[in-house]
Design a protein around this motif. Sequence first.
Motif, short mmCIF file in Angstrom:
data_model
loop_
_atom_site.label_atom_id
_atom_site.label_comp_id
_atom_site.label_asym_id
_atom_site.label_seq_id
_atom_site.Cartn_x
_atom_site.Cartn_y
_atom_site.Cartn_z
N ARG A 9 157.74 59.54 -17.30
CA ARG A 9 158.10 58.77 -17.69
C ARG A 9 159.22 58.34 -18.74
NH1 ARG A 9 154.65 56.30 -13.90
NH2 ARG A 9 153.67 55.83 -16.11
N HIS A 10 157.63 59.37 -20.30
CA HIS A 10 157.97 59.19 -21.83
C HIS A 10 159.15 60.13 -21.98
CE1 HIS A 10 157.50 58.25 -26.00
NE2 HIS A 10 157.53 59.61 -25.82
N SER A 11 159.24 61.34 -21.43
CA SER A 11 159.88 62.05 -22.26
C SER A 11 161.06 61.31 -21.59
CB SER A 11 160.00 63.61 -21.06
OG SER A 11 158.30 63.91 -21.35
N VAL A 12 161.35 60.70 -20.01
CA VAL A 12 162.72 61.13 -19.30
C VAL A 12 163.52 59.66 -20.64
CG1 VAL A 12 164.13 60.09 -17.64
CG2 VAL A 12 162.26 61.64 -17.40
N ARG A 13 162.86 59.08 -21.02
CA ARG A 13 162.56 57.68 -21.92
C ARG A 13 163.86 58.64 -23.75
NH1 ARG A 13 158.90 54.57 -20.08
NH2 ARG A 13 157.45 55.38 -22.33
N GLN A 318 151.25 66.33 -24.03
CA GLN A 318 152.59 65.52 -23.89
C GLN A 318 153.79 66.54 -24.73
OE1 GLN A 318 153.81 62.14 -23.56
NE2 GLN A 318 155.69 63.17 -23.80
N LEU A 319 153.54 67.59 -25.39
CA LEU A 319 154.97 68.14 -25.88
C LEU A 319 155.62 69.39 -24.62
CD1 LEU A 319 154.19 68.26 -29.68
CD2 LEU A 319 156.16 67.17 -28.46
N LEU A 320 154.34 70.29 -24.44
CA LEU A 320 154.66 70.52 -22.94
C LEU A 320 155.37 70.14 -21.54
CD1 LEU A 320 151.25 72.91 -23.05
CD2 LEU A 320 153.87 73.52 -23.83
N THR A 321 155.09 69.29 -21.41
CA THR A 321 155.42 68.13 -20.47
C THR A 321 156.66 67.77 -20.11
OG1 THR A 321 153.45 66.76 -19.66
CG2 THR A 321 155.36 66.25 -19.29
N GLU A 322 157.63 67.52 -22.16
CA GLU A 322 158.55 67.49 -22.42
C GLU A 322 159.18 68.85 -22.09
OE1 GLU A 322 158.76 65.47 -25.73
OE2 GLU A 322 157.84 63.84 -25.81
N SER A 323 158.78 69.89 -22.78
CA SER A 323 159.86 71.16 -22.47
C SER A 323 159.85 71.56 -21.29
CB SER A 323 158.38 71.58 -23.53
OG SER A 323 157.64 72.47 -23.29
N ILE A 324 158.41 71.42 -19.90
CA ILE A 324 158.91 71.81 -18.91
C ILE A 324 159.35 70.97 -18.31
CG2 ILE A 324 157.06 72.34 -16.46
CD1 ILE A 324 155.04 72.79 -18.57
N SER A 377 161.31 78.67 -14.42
CA SER A 377 161.45 77.22 -15.07
C SER A 377 160.09 76.81 -16.08
CB SER A 377 161.81 76.16 -14.15
OG SER A 377 163.19 76.93 -13.97
N ILE A 378 159.11 77.24 -15.66
CA ILE A 378 157.78 76.46 -16.10
C ILE A 378 157.19 78.10 -16.80
CG2 ILE A 378 155.06 76.38 -15.22
CD1 ILE A 378 156.32 75.21 -12.28
N LEU A 379 157.18 79.32 -16.71
CA LEU A 379 156.92 79.56 -17.34
C LEU A 379 158.03 79.80 -18.61
CD1 LEU A 379 155.26 82.39 -18.13
CD2 LEU A 379 157.08 83.51 -17.59
N THR A 380 159.02 79.93 -18.77
CA THR A 380 160.47 79.22 -20.19
C THR A 380 159.92 77.79 -20.72
OG1 THR A 380 162.18 80.55 -18.74
CG2 THR A 380 162.55 78.74 -20.45
N GLY A 381 159.35 76.99 -19.66
CA GLY A 381 158.75 75.13 -20.50
C GLY A 381 157.76 75.82 -21.87
#
Length: 818
Positions: A9-13, A318-324, A377-381
């Motif tokens: 949710r934080h990433s989407v915002r 948090q940052l990996l969640t955003e990138s993935i 996609s996951i590996l790229t993230g």
Amino acid sequence: MATLFADIRHSVRMFWKSPAFTIAVLAALALGIGADTAIFSVVNAVLLKPLTYPEPDRIVQFMNTSRDGGEFQGASATKFHIWQEQTSVVQDVAAYDFSSKGLNLTGTVPEQIHGVHVSEAYFRLFGARMELGRIFTPQEDLPHGGNLVVISHGFWKRKFGGDPNIVGRTISLSGEPYTIIGVTSADFESDPAADAYLPFQFPPNSTDQAHYFQAAGRLKPGVTLEQGKAQLKLAYSQFKRRYPEADGDSSFSVKPLKDSIVGNVRSSLLVLIGAVSFVLLIACANVANLLMVRAAGRKREFAIRAAMGAQRIRMIQQLLTESILLALVGGALGLGLGFVGVRWLLSVRPGAIPRVGEDGAGVSIDWRVALFAVGVSILTGILFGLIPAFGASRPDLAATMNEGGSRSGFGLRQSKARSALIVSEVGLALVLLVGAALLIRTFIALRMVKPGFDGHNVITMEMALTGERYEKTAGVAQLIHESRERIAAIPGVEEVAVSNTLPLDGGFGLPFIIVGRPLKGPATGGAEWKATSPGYFSALHIPILRGRDFTVNDVAGAPLVVLISDAFAKTNWKKGEDPIGQQLVIGKGVGPEFEEPARTIIGIVGDVHDGGLDEPASEVMIIPLAQMADGITLLNSHVGPITWIIRSQTDPHQLVPAVTEQLRVASGGFPVAHIRTMDEIVVRSTARQDFNMLLLSIFGGSALMLAAIGIYGLMAYSVTQRVREIGIRMALGADRSHIRRMVVWQGMRLAIAGVILGVAAAFALTRLIASSLYGVKSWDPAVFITVPIVLSAVALFATWVPAVRASRLDPMKALRID
């Protein structure tokens, strides 16, 4: 799990608040992942999907092998019978045509349909279930077994409206009645595709050595491929004892059917998947740089969180969640983009790739493609998210909290990481551009090859000649003579001819003996063989170098004659020797159908690249169609059609209605099919090389664009971070040209380093595409000089724009920026 949802949710915002950043990242990822997924979908269709037959891994193709490692999959009736006897290792040994041939469905509306001759085991081997009726019995697959036919489900629906009472009904094929005994199920897909299946009906004691079909079988349970190969080698000894006059120094083997179908496409596809992975890596490098720039702007946020006790692993999460999350959205967009793109490419330039279907219909998104897209996609993230995540999670609290602004980044470590990513981008882009340039050079070289004929304003059409009238040469010769006169009378027609094969479209090979020379084996050698009518060389503008062309007097009963190609003459006669007037015996030992007296060489014709523009000119023997032995004519009527060749004074397509009508009248109602111009045949002959070139050019162009964007972005960010430094330099007397040179040199150092690494990598990697090149070496100096210069020029432009902007800064304003 609650933490994960909170991070999402934080990433989407965060992404919603930064639309420009989000769009830029998603565009780069969609391009990279989409290109990767597109190529993988083709690899999946060709290499990974199992064949649609029962136990596909046990189905093998019978092969003929030579001592030099060559192999081909042709079969003769004699070899087929030997292979059927190898019951200790194989079962369900089946024969079937190389390709579907035209069958004339005669009646009120004549139509040419696709037919395939098969042996009775064919349907068992390939798992064909019957919607209605039954398959052939072993007795029906023998001579005089009756005129029987099994039809396909699609043909049954299209032609007979799915009539449930079709079994037992009689249809007319080439004027002869055939009884329909079965209809295949809707899920049966034969290769070659066919509307009708007819029994071969080989004589059990046949001595025919002509290779005009292929054979396959199933390894018995417990038998390995190596055991099958060993038994087939022993079978060849049995074959030679039974037929000592048959072809000489070769052997038998088996090969997985899937490998036989795929052929040499495997290596090309693996090279393309490697090349497109480079595009993805460049996209990842660009996105990583964008994330590092974004993380630099959030360093106060991370410092405050760290001061409040946030653990480093929590910030990395948090940052990996955003990138993935970015990668998954980009992957979804790329999956759709890639699928649409590859279907479009295959419809425009199919590239002669097996198993992809017409216009790429066989390429689809199945679980493998979807899983690949998600995995990539996951590996790229993770890949592009790790560097900024680790950097951002280690803030210098004191330094960060004391800064009055956000113009300084994370420092030297992050700067080096961004620079390394740019060097990698440039290096990868150069490798792709070198590969694309080599294939473009190949494309140009192939277009410069003179095929040996002039195909402009020439159209071709095929006609299946079956039925009692055309089982003897006299009937075929009469049809050709009458049809040539009819077509020649059509306004706009310049020349008319007939041949059993076309240039660049495959052919037949036969052994030959030069009369008067001692033999070291069963024959002097082997060469391509074709039969043509008078006017063939005139229609295609193939020159008669010496001697004469065929005339209407070269018919049955006249002295037997033959023309040879210049390459054939140079190979078999020394300089100064004259082949004209000497004699050839053609096809001896192949079978009784080919037994004939010696033929006199009456001329030498210009060379034609029958095997392909990238192959040497073929050695060819050409005989008059009107002098073919009746046995060969009968065999041809079952193997393939004849081809009409019409040269026109204008666009040949305009003549098609008039020509087809005259042929229909002359033949007694037979239709024509497979209408193509010779220009289309020439283009199709290089389709695979053109497809590879197009894809690598797209990948190279994408890589060049991404690398330029990456350099520009890094330099623009660097200028932004160094505004105060530039202001101080200018206040101390540095002029604008000095500032420009400083910024340009900073960017060009990275570009030059990338170019050097890329050139070294290209030297090593271009060997992988050496087999796809023609007329150019994998280390071509022109390419290895031009591409680095072009890439450096693009890099210079990408650095020049930020450099000019830096040189235009107002020193006073720059010094006041926090």
